[in-house]
Design an enzyme around this catalytic site. Sequence first.
Site, PDB file in Angstrom:
ATOM      1  N   CYS A 382       0.843  -1.202   0.000  1.00 26.11           N
ATOM      2  CA  CYS A 382       0.000   0.000   0.000  1.00 26.11           C
ATOM      3  C   CYS A 382       0.882   1.258   0.000  1.00 26.11           C
ATOM      4  CB  CYS A 382      -0.991  -0.040   1.152  1.00 26.11           C
ATOM      5  SG  CYS A 382      -2.485   0.891   0.785  1.00 26.11           S
ATOM      6  N   HIS A 516      -3.564  -5.095   0.522  1.00 24.13           N
ATOM      7  CA  HIS A 516      -3.011  -5.623   1.776  1.00 24.13           C
ATOM      8  C   HIS A 516      -3.066  -7.156   1.793  1.00 24.13           C
ATOM      9  CE1 HIS A 516      -2.500  -1.857   3.998  1.00 24.13           C
ATOM     10  NE2 HIS A 516      -3.505  -1.433   3.251  1.00 24.13           N
ATOM     11  N   GLU A 518      -1.525  -9.162   3.589  1.00 20.02           N
ATOM     12  CA  GLU A 518      -1.415  -9.732   4.947  1.00 20.02           C
ATOM     13  C   GLU A 518      -2.771 -10.066   5.541  1.00 20.02           C
ATOM     14  OE1 GLU A 518      -0.928  -6.601   4.090  1.00 20.02           O
ATOM     15  OE2 GLU A 518      -1.390  -5.172   5.691  1.00 20.02           O
TER      16      GLU A 518
HETATM   17  N1  GLN Z   1      -2.000   6.583   2.875  1.00 12.72           N
HETATM   18  C1  GLN Z   1      -2.086   5.855   1.650  1.00 12.72           C
HETATM   19  C2  GLN Z   1      -3.430   6.051   0.966  1.00 12.72           C
HETATM   20  O1  GLN Z   1      -4.374   6.448   1.593  1.00 12.72           O
HETATM   21  C3  GLN Z   1      -1.811   4.394   1.862  1.00 12.72           C
HETATM   22  C4  GLN Z   1      -2.825   3.724   2.728  1.00 12.72           C
HETATM   23  C5  GLN Z   1      -2.321   2.423   3.286  1.00 12.72           C
HETATM   24  O2  GLN Z   1      -1.123   2.162   3.265  1.00 12.72           O
HETATM   25  N2  GLN Z   1      -3.218   1.623   3.813  1.00 12.72           N
HETATM   26  O3  GLN Z   1      -3.544   5.778  -0.203  1.00 12.72           O
END
Ligand code: GLN
Length: 544
Positions: A382, A516, A518
């Site tokens: 992410c 994600h 995970e």
């Molecule tokens: N802050 C980033 C976004 O909002 C990544 C979010 C995250 O890593 N879950 O796109």
Amino acid sequence: MARYIFITGGVVSSLGKGLMAASLGALLQARGYKVRIRKFDPYLNVDPGTMSPYQHGEVYVTDDGAETDLDLGHYERFTGVSAHQGDNITSGRVYQDIIAKERRGDYLGATVQVIPHVTDAIKQFALADQGDHDFILCEIGGTVGDIESLPFMEAIRQLRNELDPLQTLSVHVTLVPYISAAGELKTKPTQHSVRELASLGIKPDVLLCRAEHPIPDGERQKIANFCNVRKEAVIPALDASSIYAVPLQYHAEGLDDEVLRGFGITDAPAPDLSRWYDILDRYENAEGEVTIGVVGKYVGLPDAYKSLNEALVHGGMANRVRVNIRWIDAEIFEQDDADIAAQLEPMHGILVPGGFGVRGSEGKIASVRFARERKVPFLGICLGMQMACVEGARLVGIEEASSTEFGDTSEPVVGIITEWMSKEGLQKRGADTDLGGTMRLGAYEAKLAANSHVSGVYGGSASISERHRHRYEVNGAYMERLESGGLIFSGMSPDGLLPEIVERPDHPWFIGVQFHPELKSKPFDPHPLFSGFIEAALAQSRLV
Ligand code: GLN
């Protein structure tokens, strides 16, 4: 109709009720029963989505895009049952619904009250969507005696009256502390906690007693006498060597037998626990070790990266190695005298996890650069993937490359998304909408480029589904320039607009993912990105 197990906690918080619920779910499942686990959170936030990880640990995201309590992660990891929106409720959500109804005039002039309106809403939530489940486990957050949890306790009390007596069971988790000065285990806190629960009209059927020292027979009998339960229903729950040892340990203490007995079930099949023996064997009898540096922001609180931590352990299990995780605060790499190489050289793999905000972002970018240049296995998740793209942009000379999340920038390599396709159709959002519930959340499909590294990691799949939680996206306008620097876009949204996965073919193992992974890893089914990452780290450990 499903049978209900209500799990409450007493004496202190942090007793591991969530793990207990997950383990009991796994034990019932091992006997062939179909289970579902739900979490009732008494706090007033509508969901944990807007809470700081320091307050509440990780926000766990479900396939259907709910931002939920991290205990739902334990439930999924232990049972493999995919959780959904309807499995986590907070007081905030209950009140939000009730107040919306009141404003619409749905209550036809009635006075709206905690009993019956709030308690009815809680009961409805508990009873909803039973499907063909044999057991629905409901964990109540907080500790008995909390003001906030009273409506939930009252709802359970009512349900226990309304449903068949053999259809519900109350499990109360308590603490039996050891007073070293006296050299004794103390049962009084458990007695008080059970009395508190009883004063709310709930008599526990099974007591799960967390303790650091074995609970002798005499003390077990004493707890039984004072707390009005059978001695066999006082289950000692000693600290385990690993969370993955907990189901086997609770089984050995008779937890599932006692629960089934409480429901009057005498013909339950014997449990097949082979899955848990295998997991424990892989965990305890590792044949090597690797060290992974996780360069993030909330490194002081392991719960903030709960699923990530577990997924790395699963990756280790898949390769039969122990994974040592070094949590590194990205901000330390931003100091003028930072010796990044000294910190990262001992790492066999570098992972930049998800996160929010500008703090530590330059440190994360520096870590990506180190992994790229030194050819150390790299996984960006992410925000970590976004930072890999910013680093890739700076590599091709876009020096001002940044994310609009960090402030105004002339080179928005990562920018806010205002439109995207979901199952419900086109989603639109402005840059100034509320922060709560405005992210791209939940399961989305990604198409993988044939013959890419990542499609190999996913066993040759052309399409995958993974969970998202982000507000910003890598800006398609920069793709060509990034590719000229060797960063390949090997996964895209089905409409071809949103970059989902990047990789570097000139690097042994360099993958960044917008989602994600995970969240979907299980000890009995490690996520391929984590198995692959740890495998690459193992190869790296043999080089150095
Ligand atoms: N802050 C980033 C976004 O909002 C990544 C979010 C995250 O890593 N879950 O796109």
